[in-house]
Design an enzyme around this catalytic site. Structure first.
Site, PDB file in Angstrom:
ATOM      1  CE1 TYR A  51     -13.811   4.991  17.199  1.00  0.00           C
ATOM      2  CE2 TYR A  51     -13.621   6.514  18.899  1.00  0.00           C
ATOM      3  CZ  TYR A  51     -13.166   5.193  18.317  1.00  0.00           C
ATOM      4  OH  TYR A  51     -12.368   4.339  18.947  1.00  0.00           O
ATOM      5  CD  GLU A  53     -16.296   1.344  15.775  1.00  0.00           C
ATOM      6  OE1 GLU A  53     -17.567   0.882  16.010  1.00  0.00           O
ATOM      7  OE2 GLU A  53     -15.488   1.164  16.700  1.00  0.00           O
ATOM      8  CG  ASP A 197       3.716  -6.398   2.208  1.00  0.00           C
ATOM      9  OD1 ASP A 197       3.602  -5.024   1.916  1.00  0.00           O
ATOM     10  OD2 ASP A 197       3.919  -6.520   3.309  1.00  0.00           O
ATOM     11  CB  THR A 223       3.363   0.978   4.447  1.00  0.00           C
ATOM     12  OG1 THR A 223       4.674   0.783   3.668  1.00  0.00           O
ATOM     13  CG2 THR A 223       3.355  -0.309   5.485  1.00  0.00           C
ATOM     14  CE  LYS A 226       7.741   0.399   5.449  1.00  0.00           C
ATOM     15  NZ  LYS A 226       7.520  -1.297   5.619  1.00  0.00           N
ATOM     16  NE  ARG A 232       5.550   6.108  10.708  1.00  0.00           N
ATOM     17  CZ  ARG A 232       6.406   5.628  10.117  1.00  0.00           C
ATOM     18  NH1 ARG A 232       6.538   4.240  10.353  1.00  0.00           N
ATOM     19  NH2 ARG A 232       7.666   6.195   9.698  1.00  0.00           N
TER      20      ARG A 232
HETATM   21  C1  LIG Z   1       7.212  -1.923   6.361  1.00  0.00           C
HETATM   22  C2  LIG Z   1       6.574  -3.152   6.161  1.00  0.00           C
HETATM   23  C3  LIG Z   1       5.105  -3.732   6.656  1.00  0.00           C
HETATM   24  C4  LIG Z   1       4.828  -3.232   7.998  1.00  0.00           C
HETATM   25  O1  LIG Z   1       4.327  -2.080   7.924  1.00  0.00           O
HETATM   26  P1  LIG Z   1       4.418  -1.462   9.671  1.00  0.00           P
HETATM   27  O2  LIG Z   1       3.354  -0.117   9.098  1.00  0.00           O
HETATM   28  O3  LIG Z   1       5.625  -1.392  10.165  1.00  0.00           O
HETATM   29  O4  LIG Z   1       3.493  -2.383  10.245  1.00  0.00           O
HETATM   30  C5  LIG Z   1       4.764  -4.925   6.054  1.00  0.00           C
HETATM   31  N1  LIG Z   1       5.255  -5.395   5.097  1.00  0.00           N
HETATM   32  C6  LIG Z   1       6.227  -5.185   4.490  1.00  0.00           C
HETATM   33  C7  LIG Z   1       6.875  -5.823   3.309  1.00  0.00           C
HETATM   34  C8  LIG Z   1       7.037  -3.958   4.724  1.00  0.00           C
HETATM   35  O5  LIG Z   1       8.156  -3.716   4.259  1.00  0.00           O
END
Ligand SMILES: *Cc1c(COP(=O)(O)O)cnc(C)c1O
Length: 425
Positions: A51, A53, A197, A223, A226, A232
């Protein structure tokens, strides 16, 4: 995993089954990828027991000497990779990262511009069923009906009319480059904050295959699982600058970086997942290697080859091509729905995801489109030739979707193609 095999054979067997599915199937889901074994080893380590925090040197628990060093390496590597001023590596995933940003810089009810979900945006960009759409006043922009592209003059028009507090640029299903500089100019014109994003394209940006918003934008979230090919999870980057914020009814100058950190913890989250932070550090290290730049460029080449082959066979692709790792195909150009295509492809071992298309005449649960991407197949070494082959196989699968004999033969072709490019085995 010999211990797991002994202690819990049910879960062990299912993991093996999933490993086989991944090994002998073609993964075209645009948001998926295969991490390295090194990343998985970091994630499967004793760090999950801790932990921590708080932040480096300021934790609410003892015993964080090692965790501090790991988080520091993740931060340093991330800064080197993206050239950002500040980064928070603690967000648990993409949606919580975006929530932490909104929490940090907006008040409930504040106005934000975001791309509409069925035009390629993400749920967390203001969709009414998502917390973002419930808590904040999102105004959505769209793509142009003719070109399938975002029309920046329209975005400017909406921004001038709506005077948003923040402009959000980013997508989950859009195959063209965004004009970061123009977004920033429009935001400056109306005095809005800028947030990108880059969840889908972070790997392409890290690999220097497409332009980065980091030099222009105040805040960049992504994220890490991807195209970036890490665990993840997610991160939030931001500029080292002061912003205006209402604090107890008074407009104050506050540090954006400090607000973001407070937004993540204690605003949104409790303890960070330190095993995942370690996995992120390993993935950033991998992305800093020159090979990753080749990987990023190959993802795009493969997607362009596959798209070209699909268009030659009469498939309508939204915006008629791609600049990145994905496309959205209008399957009604072949008289099937997105779902019918997804189901047929699944039968032969190709994973895809059905998707709405802009101005979709069909229902969201049963949309017209199919989204495919090449990040995962490029990881396992598919080249342009293989990508063209995959397009051909997809076409034959869809043509023979009701012919089980033909599908069986195609399934064998796919196993052979996968065996030629082993993944983890
Ligand atoms: C995949 C994605 C997210 C969310 O990601 P999670 O890890 O599934 O919550 C947010 N914004 C965009 C543009 C995404 O493609």
């Amino acid at each position: 995993m010999m211990t797991l095999k002994q202690e819990d054979p049910a879960i062990y067997d299912l993991i093996q089954e999933e490993a086989d599915r991944q090994e002998y199937g073609i993964e075209l889901i645009a948001s998926e990828n295969y991490t390295s074994k090194a990343v998985m080893e970091a994630m499967g380590s004793v760090l999950t027991n801790k932990y921590s925090e708080g932040y480096i040197g300021k934790r609410y628990y003892g015993g964080n000497q090692v965790i501090d060093k790991i988080e520091a390496i993740a931060i340093e590597r991330c800064k080197q990779l993206f050239g950002c001023d500040h980064v928070n590596v603690q967000p648990l995933s993409g949606s919580p990262a975006n929530a932490a940003v909104y929490f940090a810089v907006l008040k409930p009810g504040d106005k934000v511009l975001g791309l509409k979900l069925d035009h390629g945006g993400h749920l967390s960009h203001g969709h009414p069923v998502n917390f973002s759409g419930m808590l904040y006043n999102f105004v959505q922009y769209e793509v142009d009906k003719e070109t399938g592209r975002i029309d920046m003059d329209k975005v400017r028009e909406i921004a001038l009319r709506e005077k948003p507090k923040m402009i959000l640029a980013g997508f989950s299903a859009y195959s063209r480059n965004l004009d970061w500089k123009r977004f920033k100019e429009i935001a400056d014109e109306v005095g809005a904050l800028t947030m990108a994003d880059i969840s889908h394209i972070a790997g392409l940006i890290a690999g220097k295959a497409i332009e980065s918003p980091v030099p222009y934008f105040d805040i960049v979230t992504t994220t890490t699982h991807k195209t970036l090919r890490g665990p993840r999870s997610a991160i939030i980057m931001c500029k080292d600058k002061m912003i205006q914020k209402m604090v107890k009814g008074e407009l104050k100058e506050v540090s954006l970086a400090k607000e973001i950190d407070k937004g993540v913890f204690p605003g949104m989250q409790g303890g960070p997942h330190d095993h995942i932070t370690a996995g992120k550090a390993v993935a950033f290290g991998e992305a800093l290697k020159p090979e990753f730049q080749t990987y990023a460029k190959n993802i795009i080449k493969n997607m362009q080859a596959m798209a070209d082959e699909l268009m030659k066979r009469g498939y309508k692709i939204i915006s008629d091509g791609t600049d990145n790792h994905l496309v959205v195909i209008d399957m009604t150009s072949k008289n099937v729905s997105g779902k019918e295509a997804e189901v047929a492809l699944e039968k032969v071992g190709i994973s895809t995801s059905r998707s709405t298309i802009p101005f979709d005449p069909r229902k969201p649960m049963d949309p017209s489109g199919l989204r495919v991407g090449t990040a995962a197949i490029t990881t396992r070494g598919f080249d342009e030739n293989d990508s063209r082959k995959v397009a051909d196989i997809m076409d034959r699968t869809i043509q023979n979707k009701d012919n089980d004999e033909a599908l069986k033969a195609i399934r064998q072709e796919i196993v052979d193609l996968c065996k030629a490019h082993p993944l983890y085995k």
